[in-house]
Design an enzyme around this catalytic site. Structure first.
Site, PDB file in Angstrom:
ATOM      1  N   ARG A  21     -18.135 -23.765  40.568  1.00  0.00           N
ATOM      2  CA  ARG A  21     -16.611 -23.718  39.959  1.00  0.00           C
ATOM      3  C   ARG A  21     -16.231 -22.360  39.477  1.00  0.00           C
ATOM      4  O   ARG A  21     -15.546 -22.303  38.494  1.00  0.00           O
ATOM      5  CB  ARG A  21     -16.773 -24.934  38.967  1.00  0.00           C
ATOM      6  CG  ARG A  21     -17.042 -26.255  39.210  1.00  0.00           C
ATOM      7  CD  ARG A  21     -17.186 -27.363  38.160  1.00  0.00           C
ATOM      8  NE  ARG A  21     -17.737 -28.506  38.469  1.00  0.00           N
ATOM      9  CZ  ARG A  21     -17.704 -29.377  37.654  1.00  0.00           C
ATOM     10  NH1 ARG A  21     -17.646 -29.536  36.348  1.00  0.00           N
ATOM     11  NH2 ARG A  21     -17.954 -30.535  38.149  1.00  0.00           N
ATOM     12  N   CYS A  63       0.017 -11.912  45.769  1.00  0.00           N
ATOM     13  CA  CYS A  63      -0.167 -11.966  47.313  1.00  0.00           C
ATOM     14  C   CYS A  63      -1.831 -12.460  47.305  1.00  0.00           C
ATOM     15  O   CYS A  63      -2.209 -13.392  48.173  1.00  0.00           O
ATOM     16  CB  CYS A  63       0.055 -10.977  47.949  1.00  0.00           C
ATOM     17  SG  CYS A  63       1.497 -10.178  48.113  1.00  0.00           S
ATOM     18  N   TYR A 123       4.144  -5.321  59.565  1.00  0.00           N
ATOM     19  CA  TYR A 123       5.578  -5.032  59.499  1.00  0.00           C
ATOM     20  C   TYR A 123       6.094  -4.206  60.631  1.00  0.00           C
ATOM     21  O   TYR A 123       5.271  -3.421  61.385  1.00  0.00           O
ATOM     22  CB  TYR A 123       5.963  -4.479  58.252  1.00  0.00           C
ATOM     23  CG  TYR A 123       5.952  -5.340  56.996  1.00  0.00           C
ATOM     24  CD1 TYR A 123       6.967  -6.157  56.812  1.00  0.00           C
ATOM     25  CD2 TYR A 123       4.980  -5.182  55.887  1.00  0.00           C
ATOM     26  CE1 TYR A 123       7.077  -6.873  55.785  1.00  0.00           C
ATOM     27  CE2 TYR A 123       5.090  -5.940  54.960  1.00  0.00           C
ATOM     28  CZ  TYR A 123       6.094  -6.992  54.716  1.00  0.00           C
ATOM     29  OH  TYR A 123       6.022  -7.950  53.800  1.00  0.00           O
ATOM     30  N   ALA A 132       7.518  -2.340  52.155  1.00  0.00           N
ATOM     31  CA  ALA A 132       8.675  -3.590  52.323  1.00  0.00           C
ATOM     32  C   ALA A 132       8.890  -4.251  50.765  1.00  0.00           C
ATOM     33  O   ALA A 132       7.724  -4.670  50.385  1.00  0.00           O
ATOM     34  CB  ALA A 132       8.355  -4.407  53.216  1.00  0.00           C
TER      35      ALA A 132
END
Length: 277
Positions: free
Chosen positions: A140, A159, A222, A276
């Site tokens: 856990r 992210c 990208y 980006a």
């Protein structure tokens, strides 16, 4: 770091074209995992030079619970500049979630440039270290940066969203789940950052660092990074460096930038690419 090069090739060969929030466009591959045994060396990408100062200071900043970029800027780190508001604030991003998860909404009061919260929240990092010491067999030991209630107030939703620690036979392993992975710019930083976190956690709890496991949701390149990726793939990965901690540290919150020494890092030249936003 052949694992990283193999992942780039998989995306180029098997990925699908996709639109994205930034309007840049990507080639995306959903669901990928890489494993980096720290016994092989400290996993810094060698086929382009990484800015180590940014990696180390950002992690220390996360662990402090800070969400204002002032500390980063004072230490020559600019990787969060594009997302901060005019006061340098980012909202309740990583540091806040790691150290004060579910703290109530900020008040109008400000102390030392930081908004004050009504509740203390959950210090997930302290709780995790306490669990490592008291229940090392636990499954856990998880820290989550993804808090749906706070996402609307974040300058950039996390992210790298969740990480888990596991101790097995005297070795500590760490797995990161990253929902969105910018393979050229972001992922080399993330690999190094969470490997560093594993080394730090193992150091303060008396375990040997084991494997860093990197699980990716949307792994993407990208469209304006294609030339850079193809250049990087012409380069051959070199032997990994080693990471040395220069003093005995008992609390993970007491580490300083000067405590870390990277030995034998001989990367190829840096490859510039646009971020980006």
């Amino acid at each position: 770091m052949q694992q990283y090069h193999d992942a780039l090739r998989t995306i180029l060969e098997c990925g699908e074209e996709s639109t994205d929030r930034t309007g840049t466009g990507t080639i995306s591959y959903f669901g990928m995992q890489m494993r980096y045994p720290l016994s092989d060396g400290f996993p810094l990408v060698t086929t382009k030079k990484l800015h180590l100062r940014s990696i180390f200071h950002e992690l220390l900043w996360f662990l402090s619970g800070d969400t204002n970029i002032r500390y980063l800027q004072d230490n020559g780190v600019s990787i969060w500049d594009e997302w901060a508001d005019e006061n340098g604030d980012l909202g309740p991003v990583y540091g806040h979630q790691w150290r004060a998860f579910s703290a109530l909404s900020p008040t109008e009061e400000v102390k030392d440039g930081e908004p004050l919260y009504l509740g203390r929240g959950v210090d997930q990092v302290t709780n995790l270290i306490d669990m490592i010491k008291s229940s090392p067999d636990s499954r856990r030991m998880i820290v989550s940066a993804w808090n749906p209630a706070d996402v609307p107030r974040m300058a950039l939703p996390p992210c790298h969203a969740l990480w888990q620690v596991r101790v097995l036979n005297g070795r500590m392993h760490l797995q990161l789940y990253q929902r969105s992975a910018d393979m050229f710019l972001g992922v080399p930083f993330n690999i190094a950052s969470y490997s560093l976190l594993l080394v730090m956690l193992a150091h303060v709890t008396g375990y040997e660092p084991g494997d860093f496991v990197h699980t990716l949701g949307d792994a993407h390149i990208y469209s304006n990074h294609m030339d850079q990726v193809n250049l990087q793939l012409t380069r051959t990965p070199k032997p990994l460096p080693t990471l040395r901690i220069n003093r005995q540290v008992s609390s993970i919150f007491d580490f300083r930038y000067e405590d870390f020494e990277v030995i034998g890092y001989d990367p190829d030249p840096a490859i510039r690419a646009p971020v980006a936003v």
